[in-house]
Design a protein around this motif. Sequence first.
Motif, PDB file in Angstrom:
ATOM      1  N   PRO A  97     -11.895 -45.442  33.657  1.00 11.56           N
ATOM      2  CA  PRO A  97     -12.594 -44.763  32.519  1.00 11.56           C
ATOM      3  C   PRO A  97     -11.593 -44.799  31.543  1.00 11.56           C
ATOM      4  N   LYS A  98     -10.356 -45.027  31.253  1.00 10.14           N
ATOM      5  CA  LYS A  98      -9.420 -44.839  30.253  1.00 10.14           C
ATOM      6  C   LYS A  98      -9.659 -46.072  29.192  1.00 10.14           C
ATOM      7  N   LYS A  99     -10.037 -47.064  30.145  1.00 10.09           N
ATOM      8  CA  LYS A  99     -10.173 -48.265  29.325  1.00 10.09           C
ATOM      9  C   LYS A  99     -11.713 -48.425  28.800  1.00 10.09           C
ATOM     10  N   VAL A 100     -12.573 -47.638  29.274  1.00  8.67           N
ATOM     11  CA  VAL A 100     -13.941 -47.518  28.768  1.00  8.67           C
ATOM     12  C   VAL A 100     -13.750 -46.933  27.438  1.00  8.67           C
ATOM     13  N   LEU A 101     -13.096 -45.691  27.635  1.00  8.41           N
ATOM     14  CA  LEU A 101     -13.006 -44.798  26.549  1.00  8.41           C
ATOM     15  C   LEU A 101     -12.150 -45.619  25.217  1.00  8.41           C
ATOM     16  N   ALA A 102     -11.159 -46.356  25.655  1.00  9.51           N
ATOM     17  CA  ALA A 102     -10.489 -46.903  24.458  1.00  9.51           C
ATOM     18  C   ALA A 102     -11.290 -48.345  23.763  1.00  9.51           C
ATOM     19  N   THR A 103     -12.063 -48.934  24.677  1.00  9.60           N
ATOM     20  CA  THR A 103     -12.866 -49.968  24.113  1.00  9.60           C
ATOM     21  C   THR A 103     -13.932 -49.314  23.230  1.00  9.60           C
ATOM     22  N   LEU A 104     -14.634 -48.442  23.729  1.00  8.44           N
ATOM     23  CA  LEU A 104     -15.987 -47.847  23.046  1.00  8.44           C
ATOM     24  C   LEU A 104     -15.697 -46.941  21.924  1.00  8.44           C
ATOM     25  N   ASP A 105     -14.249 -46.330  21.994  1.00  4.24           N
ATOM     26  CA  ASP A 105     -13.872 -45.430  20.815  1.00  4.24           C
ATOM     27  C   ASP A 105     -14.302 -45.928  19.369  1.00  4.24           C
ATOM     28  N   PRO A 106     -13.829 -47.225  18.902  1.00  3.30           N
ATOM     29  CA  PRO A 106     -14.037 -47.606  17.654  1.00  3.30           C
ATOM     30  C   PRO A 106     -15.612 -47.612  17.480  1.00  3.30           C
ATOM     31  N   VAL A 107     -16.361 -48.363  18.363  1.00  6.49           N
ATOM     32  CA  VAL A 107     -18.013 -48.226  18.226  1.00  6.49           C
ATOM     33  C   VAL A 107     -18.408 -46.842  18.049  1.00  6.49           C
ATOM     34  N   LEU A 108     -18.085 -45.884  18.656  1.00  2.00           N
ATOM     35  CA  LEU A 108     -18.415 -44.565  18.717  1.00  2.00           C
ATOM     36  C   LEU A 108     -17.977 -43.891  17.207  1.00  2.00           C
ATOM     37  N   GLU A 109     -16.818 -44.112  17.031  1.00  2.00           N
ATOM     38  CA  GLU A 109     -16.306 -43.520  15.604  1.00  2.00           C
ATOM     39  C   GLU A 109     -17.010 -44.299  14.373  1.00  2.00           C
ATOM     40  N   ALA A 110     -17.484 -45.340  14.450  1.00  2.00           N
ATOM     41  CA  ALA A 110     -18.456 -46.019  13.485  1.00  2.00           C
ATOM     42  C   ALA A 110     -19.632 -45.166  13.593  1.00  2.00           C
ATOM     43  N   ALA A 111     -20.354 -44.897  14.728  1.00  4.67           N
ATOM     44  CA  ALA A 111     -21.605 -44.312  14.867  1.00  4.67           C
ATOM     45  C   ALA A 111     -21.370 -42.892  14.198  1.00  4.67           C
ATOM     46  N   ALA A 112     -20.366 -42.378  14.550  1.00  2.00           N
ATOM     47  CA  ALA A 112     -19.926 -40.693  14.233  1.00  2.00           C
ATOM     48  C   ALA A 112     -20.102 -40.821  12.550  1.00  2.00           C
ATOM     49  N   ALA A 113     -19.616 -41.871  11.938  1.00  2.00           N
ATOM     50  CA  ALA A 113     -19.807 -41.763  10.209  1.00  2.00           C
ATOM     51  C   ALA A 113     -21.083 -41.851   9.852  1.00  2.00           C
ATOM     52  N   GLN A 114     -22.049 -41.840  10.500  1.00  2.00           N
ATOM     53  CA  GLN A 114     -23.617 -41.972   9.952  1.00  2.00           C
ATOM     54  C   GLN A 114     -24.183 -40.738  10.412  1.00  2.00           C
ATOM     55  N   PRO A 115     -24.536 -40.107   9.488  1.00  2.00           N
ATOM     56  CA  PRO A 115     -25.384 -38.536   9.673  1.00  2.00           C
ATOM     57  C   PRO A 115     -26.308 -38.691  11.031  1.00  2.00           C
TER      58      PRO A 115
ATOM     59  N   ALA B  34     -24.703 -37.590  18.282  1.00  2.00           N
ATOM     60  CA  ALA B  34     -24.793 -38.226  19.784  1.00  2.00           C
ATOM     61  C   ALA B  34     -23.499 -38.785  19.988  1.00  2.00           C
ATOM     62  N   ALA B  35     -22.821 -39.319  18.800  1.00  2.00           N
ATOM     63  CA  ALA B  35     -21.601 -40.231  19.112  1.00  2.00           C
ATOM     64  C   ALA B  35     -20.507 -39.268  19.615  1.00  2.00           C
ATOM     65  N   ARG B  36     -20.463 -37.999  18.877  1.00  2.00           N
ATOM     66  CA  ARG B  36     -19.412 -37.233  19.217  1.00  2.00           C
ATOM     67  C   ARG B  36     -19.643 -36.646  20.818  1.00  2.00           C
ATOM     68  N   VAL B  37     -20.708 -36.396  21.134  1.00  2.00           N
ATOM     69  CA  VAL B  37     -21.006 -35.854  22.391  1.00  2.00           C
ATOM     70  C   VAL B  37     -20.572 -37.046  23.464  1.00  2.00           C
ATOM     71  N   THR B  38     -20.889 -38.151  23.220  1.00  2.00           N
ATOM     72  CA  THR B  38     -20.775 -39.360  23.816  1.00  2.00           C
ATOM     73  C   THR B  38     -19.019 -39.470  24.213  1.00  2.00           C
ATOM     74  N   GLN B  39     -18.583 -39.439  22.855  1.00  2.00           N
ATOM     75  CA  GLN B  39     -16.995 -39.563  23.046  1.00  2.00           C
ATOM     76  C   GLN B  39     -16.559 -38.371  23.781  1.00  2.00           C
ATOM     77  N   ALA B  40     -16.901 -37.234  23.819  1.00  2.00           N
ATOM     78  CA  ALA B  40     -16.442 -36.170  24.552  1.00  2.00           C
ATOM     79  C   ALA B  40     -16.688 -36.308  26.165  1.00  2.00           C
ATOM     80  N   ARG B  41     -17.874 -36.908  26.541  1.00  2.00           N
ATOM     81  CA  ARG B  41     -18.341 -37.216  27.892  1.00  2.00           C
ATOM     82  C   ARG B  41     -17.379 -38.342  28.419  1.00  2.00           C
ATOM     83  N   PHE B  42     -17.056 -39.201  27.523  1.00  2.00           N
ATOM     84  CA  PHE B  42     -16.084 -40.425  27.938  1.00  2.00           C
ATOM     85  C   PHE B  42     -14.755 -39.621  28.228  1.00  2.00           C
ATOM     86  N   ALA B  43     -14.450 -38.669  27.288  1.00  2.00           N
ATOM     87  CA  ALA B  43     -12.956 -38.190  27.467  1.00  2.00           C
ATOM     88  C   ALA B  43     -12.813 -37.388  28.706  1.00  2.00           C
TER      89      ALA B  43
END
Length: 602
Positions: free
Chosen positions: A174-192, A197-206
């Motif tokens: 799961p740590k590799k999943v978080l590391a791989t998807l974090d950049p994608v989720l950060e980009a999504a979190a930059a969009q209003p 949804a992106a921040r919640v997903t990051q928390a769940r992966f964490a």
Amino acid sequence: MPESFRRGGPRIKRSLLASLLCAGLLAAPALAAFAASKAEAETAKPLNSDLDAPLFYQLLVGELELRAGQPGVAYQVLLDAARRSSDEELFTRVVSIALQARAGDQALLAAKAWRETLPKSTAAQQMTVQLLALLNRPAEVAEPLRALLALTPEAQRPGVLVSLPRLFQRAAEPKKVLATLDPVLEAAAAQPLTRLAARVTQARFAIQAGDSARALAIAKDIAQQYPESDEPMQLALELMPSQTAAEALIKTRLAATPANHALRLAYGQALARAQRAGDAAREFRSITEAAPSISTAWFALGALELDLRHAREAESALNQYLQLLDQAAATPGSAEASVPAQAQADSEARQQAWLMLAQAAEMRGDFQAAEAWLLKVDGAERVTEAQFRRASLLARQGRLSEARKVVQAMAEDTPEKLRGKLLAESQLLRDMREWQLAYELLAKANERLPDDADMLYEQSMMAEKLSRFDEMEALLRKVIKIKPDHHHAYNALGYSLAERNIRLDEARNLIAKALSFVPNEPFILDSMGWVEFRLGNKAEAVRLLRQSYASRPDAEIAAHLGEALWASGEQAEARRIWQEGMQRDAKNEALQETIKRLKVGL
């Protein structure tokens, strides 16, 4: 690749006529039906197909090869046809053939061919992401996920994001999943539109990656940015067992919105799961006062009051719950009266409420009332519990031999039933303080069910009662070896050392290990408070024991808190705590011993 998927190769030797005959497609009944409808076919308007002859032949041969047990040939033929025709349904069919043959790599190759052929296909990107998750290849997910989000309509992108943690919930790393998807989720979190949804997903992966500190930080950030959102509260509820600060988020929200009964219910349930019965009862009691029509709050309150040995309060809450069920069932058009599933759920809840009322009556010594409640219980799923309660009634009346026979007559046709039966009989003997009999029973049980961590734990507790401390320690260390996260075993061993006032530093380390799994568990906090008291740290002991007693006002915790207060010069409060403990459980051995040893008059 499975052997069955490799067999046959790409060769196609049959003629079309031979293939049709083998499949029975030109059998006599089919010809007769064709002749009978000839006139109608001649007059009907023809429906033109996009299939040309070679493509039709490929589809036919592919399906026939699949029927003939040659999935590898079918896969190759139909994949080529899918590429030629750019047909989404055909690509889906090829992926399905590979998955049914347990050929995950070939399924992924088909999905990638689908993406290359139809780069604007949302389904192709989605299938690729799903297969990469299934095959535990998170390092390759970022590209198709970005493409999927780009192709998905904006309003639907949050749904795609929040579905990802469940898709990867069984990932081996799961740590590799978080590391791989974090950049994608950060980009999504930059969009209003997708930020929440992106921040919640990051928390769940964490959380899945074991980084609960980061998950809590994200939950706090969400709560600040979205003060009315339920998502940070749900995250905080999940984080409560590992992050004590998560509870503050929930308390802050409830203070701002005291009428948020759904959140308070969930918070109360989380407290109950953490064995904080006193705190949980407070929350459910608050709901029943503010919204007395919420039946589930009464049920939960009744169960907690029973756990706290408040028999009459439990009876009051459970009777109120049953009254609300009756009112709902009698109301025309209500879900309880009209939906079969709800009616079934209510029936099961009634059975459980009757069992708890029987236990409460037994606690008060009213055995006749207890038996009357048990007579109501007729649900098959509650038979075992009802038998145990009847056995307990017999034992409380001095008929232990009869009581054991009732338990021994329970079914044991499955390992789970056998285990439950043995634990029930040992609990019966423990309740009657028949330590030796309970120990002998559990020793034999562990011969029948070797390496059962919970059964070994129970035997260790009986060994302690018999002052077989070396054996108790050996059993507990075996439990820890079998189940390294068995926090009760760490706590029991640490508490036993503290109680005997030996190896106190080791005791503290063992109890700290237990708290690392369940930080706010009242009985483990009690153990830590007690070892601090033994070490001479009176102020820290009182602090921990107060916290423990506030969460669960148990008689044994009262004994420890009272002694720590007494030694700290707060004798009036110590007496009050001891008096409360006596009211709850006057027969508690630890409380009786403490008062007698300190020669305190209450």
